[in-house]
Design a protein around this motif. Structure first.
Motif, mmCIF file in Angstrom:
data_model
loop_
_atom_site.group_PDB
_atom_site.id
_atom_site.type_symbol
_atom_site.label_atom_id
_atom_site.label_comp_id
_atom_site.label_asym_id
_atom_site.label_seq_id
_atom_site.Cartn_x
_atom_site.Cartn_y
_atom_site.Cartn_z
ATOM 1 N N ASP A 62 30.188 -30.988 41.314
ATOM 2 C CA ASP A 62 31.521 -31.427 40.898
ATOM 3 C C ASP A 62 31.763 -32.878 41.312
ATOM 4 O O ASP A 62 32.876 -33.380 41.205
ATOM 5 C CB ASP A 62 32.604 -30.518 41.491
ATOM 6 N N TYR A 65 32.121 -38.285 37.577
ATOM 7 C CA TYR A 65 33.304 -39.024 37.150
ATOM 8 C C TYR A 65 33.046 -39.725 35.822
ATOM 9 O O TYR A 65 31.924 -40.165 35.533
ATOM 10 C CB TYR A 65 33.707 -40.065 38.208
ATOM 11 N N SER A 285 35.952 -31.243 32.042
ATOM 12 C CA SER A 285 36.893 -32.236 32.538
ATOM 13 C C SER A 285 38.010 -31.594 33.343
ATOM 14 O O SER A 285 38.543 -30.548 32.969
ATOM 15 C CB SER A 285 37.486 -33.024 31.365
ATOM 16 N N ASP A 286 38.367 -32.232 34.438
ATOM 17 C CA ASP A 286 39.514 -31.768 35.228
ATOM 18 C C ASP A 286 40.835 -32.116 34.549
ATOM 19 O O ASP A 286 41.878 -31.564 34.894
ATOM 20 C CB ASP A 286 39.488 -32.399 36.625
ATOM 21 N N LYS A 289 40.416 -29.512 31.070
ATOM 22 C CA LYS A 289 39.652 -28.276 31.248
ATOM 23 C C LYS A 289 38.755 -27.954 30.054
ATOM 24 O O LYS A 289 38.301 -26.813 29.907
ATOM 25 C CB LYS A 289 40.583 -27.082 31.520
ATOM 26 N N SER A 347 38.314 -40.163 35.877
ATOM 27 C CA SER A 347 38.712 -38.760 36.064
ATOM 28 C C SER A 347 37.494 -37.906 36.430
ATOM 29 O O SER A 347 36.360 -38.219 36.083
ATOM 30 C CB SER A 347 39.375 -38.217 34.797
ATOM 31 N N SER A 348 37.754 -36.813 37.149
ATOM 32 C CA SER A 348 36.679 -35.969 37.677
ATOM 33 C C SER A 348 36.176 -34.979 36.628
ATOM 34 O O SER A 348 36.913 -34.566 35.733
ATOM 35 C CB SER A 348 37.181 -35.198 38.892
ATOM 36 N N MET A 349 34.910 -34.600 36.785
ATOM 37 C CA MET A 349 34.304 -33.610 35.910
ATOM 38 C C MET A 349 33.351 -32.750 36.731
ATOM 39 O O MET A 349 32.872 -33.169 37.799
ATOM 40 C CB MET A 349 33.524 -34.275 34.771
ATOM 41 N N LYS A 350 33.087 -31.561 36.231
ATOM 42 C CA LYS A 350 32.053 -30.711 36.797
ATOM 43 C C LYS A 350 30.871 -30.738 35.845
ATOM 44 O O LYS A 350 31.028 -30.488 34.648
ATOM 45 C CB LYS A 350 32.550 -29.283 36.993
#
Length: 393
Positions: A62, A65, A285-286, A289, A347-350
């Motif tokens: 996780d 970015y 994507s956070d 989703k 932005s954050s991503m897994k």
């Protein structure tokens, strides 16, 4: 006696009941233990199957970015901003006019360069007529020299015969020397003029070339008072306002193309064994989703700590090993972005990397060019030719 027998019988019955209860409890305990062991075995089998069929073929994290090209817009000339057409978060298209620099000084410079070019052209044109004039002057000086030589010979003969005074003789001698020097001066001027005309053309004459270069420079500077968008995207970090004095290379704003983004996936060094370029990647994507697809486009040449501004120095006595992370660049498919929507950079991503699956949509790194900052040299050359035509004699 009967009472004693009854008590013994009761004790025997109670003892049997206790034994049966203990045996029952043991059976229940054994069942629970067996159930627990079976559950552990089942879980172990499931884990082994998961690892064998799926787990060993993926690496996930996780620590990922969104990133994208941040096109920093600068001014190419200095001056005052007198027109502004954009604001933060505004979407602009490639080629849109963003702002203009006051161009009065640059228009005056172009007019001055035009006059200087015309002056250089007229000077070159005058050299041809100057050659003809100097040739006539040389012929006249040659005739003067002939007459001076004749007068000198006559005066010399008369002086030697006693028919002329010494003053008359010396005067004719001085006139001869003056005629010789005057002819030499005219010949030198003629040779110089001929050299300037014969060794160059109107376009290769040094004065004309210098004037043409100054005109082109003034023309280019005037064109650069207009600031355009080199790419389509969203305006960010705007630092430009009306009336602001700007200088060349000063950062004015940033344009971010959110339709051409990638993900920086930071995998542990222990996860990098089987990761390779082309591996399929799924990104969640956070922000929304939603699931995005992509592939490994490249692997960094160093870990994040080694490429930082201040790399860590581990040559110390209290060194503690820390698992490093390697940045992996993941290309996000454009179709996936169109389907699920754009996502802001940072932005954050897994991320999940599929080690045994390769993408069939690999796009190689391509050279990027832009004609936005190029100047139409054909137009400049046409204007230079018009100035030459208007001033040539």
């Amino acid at each position: 006696m009967e009472e004693i027998k009854k008590e013994e019988i009761k004790k025997t019955e109670n003892s049997n009941e206790n034994n049966e209860t203990k045996n029952s409890n043991k059976k229940i305990a054994l069942k629970k233990i067996l159930t627990f062991i079976i559950c552990l075995v089942v879980i172990g089998v499931i884990f082994i199957l998961y690892w064998a069929l799926y787990g060993r073929t993926i690496e996930d994290t996780d620590d990922a970015y969104v990133n994208g090209s941040q096109n920093i817009i600068t001014s190419q000339v200095s001056g005052t901003i007198n027109k502004l057409m954009i604001e933060d978060t505004q979407y602009v298209n490639k080629g849109d006019l963003l702002a203009t620099v006051d161009d009065i000084d640059y228009r005056l410079a172009l007019e001055n360069a035009t006059a200087s070019l015309g002056k250089a052209i007229r000077y070159y044109s005058s050299l041809n007529s100057q050659v003809a004039q100097l040739q006539k002057d040389v012929i006249a000086k040659e005739n003067t020299l002939k007459k001076a030589k004749t007068d000198y010979q006559i005066a010399k003969s008369s002086y030697e015969a006693g028919l002329a005074s010494k003053h008359e003789f010396l005067t004719t001698k001085d006139n001869l020397n003056i005629a010789i020097a005057s002819l030499e001066q005219s010949n030198s001027a003629l040779n110089n003029a001929i050299t300037q005309v014969s060794s160059t053309s109107i376009m290769t004459h040094p004065d004309v070339q210098q004037a043409i270069t100054a005109y082109k420079k003034a023309y280019v500077d005037l064109e650069r008072t207009k600031i355009y968008a080199p790419v389509s995207g969203v305006v960010a970090k705007k630092a430009i306002f009306l009336g602001q004095e700007v200088a060349p290379s000063q950062e004015l704003l940033t344009i971010i193309n959110l339709e051409n983004t990638w993900a920086d996936v930071n995998l542990k060094e222990t996860q990098m064994k089987n990761v390779k370029v082309g591996n399929k990647v799924t990104l969640v994507s956070d922000v929304n989703k939603k699931k995005y697809s992509g592939y490994v486009q490249g692997i960094s040449a160093g870990t994040g700590s080694s490429l930082s501004l201040l790399p860590a120095q581990n040559a110390t006595g209290n060194w503690i090993k820390i698992v490093q992370r390697v940045p992996v660049r993941v290309h996000i498919d454009s179709d996936s972005i169109k389907e699920n929507g754009i996502i802001p950079i940072g932005s954050s991503m897994k991320a999940t990397v599929y080690l045994e699956k390769n993408s069939d949509k690999i796009v190689p790194f391509q050279e990027k060019t832009s004609s936005l900052y190029s100047i139409d040299e054909a137009t400049i050359d046409e204007q230079v030719n018009n100035i030459i035509k208007n001033n040539i004699q």
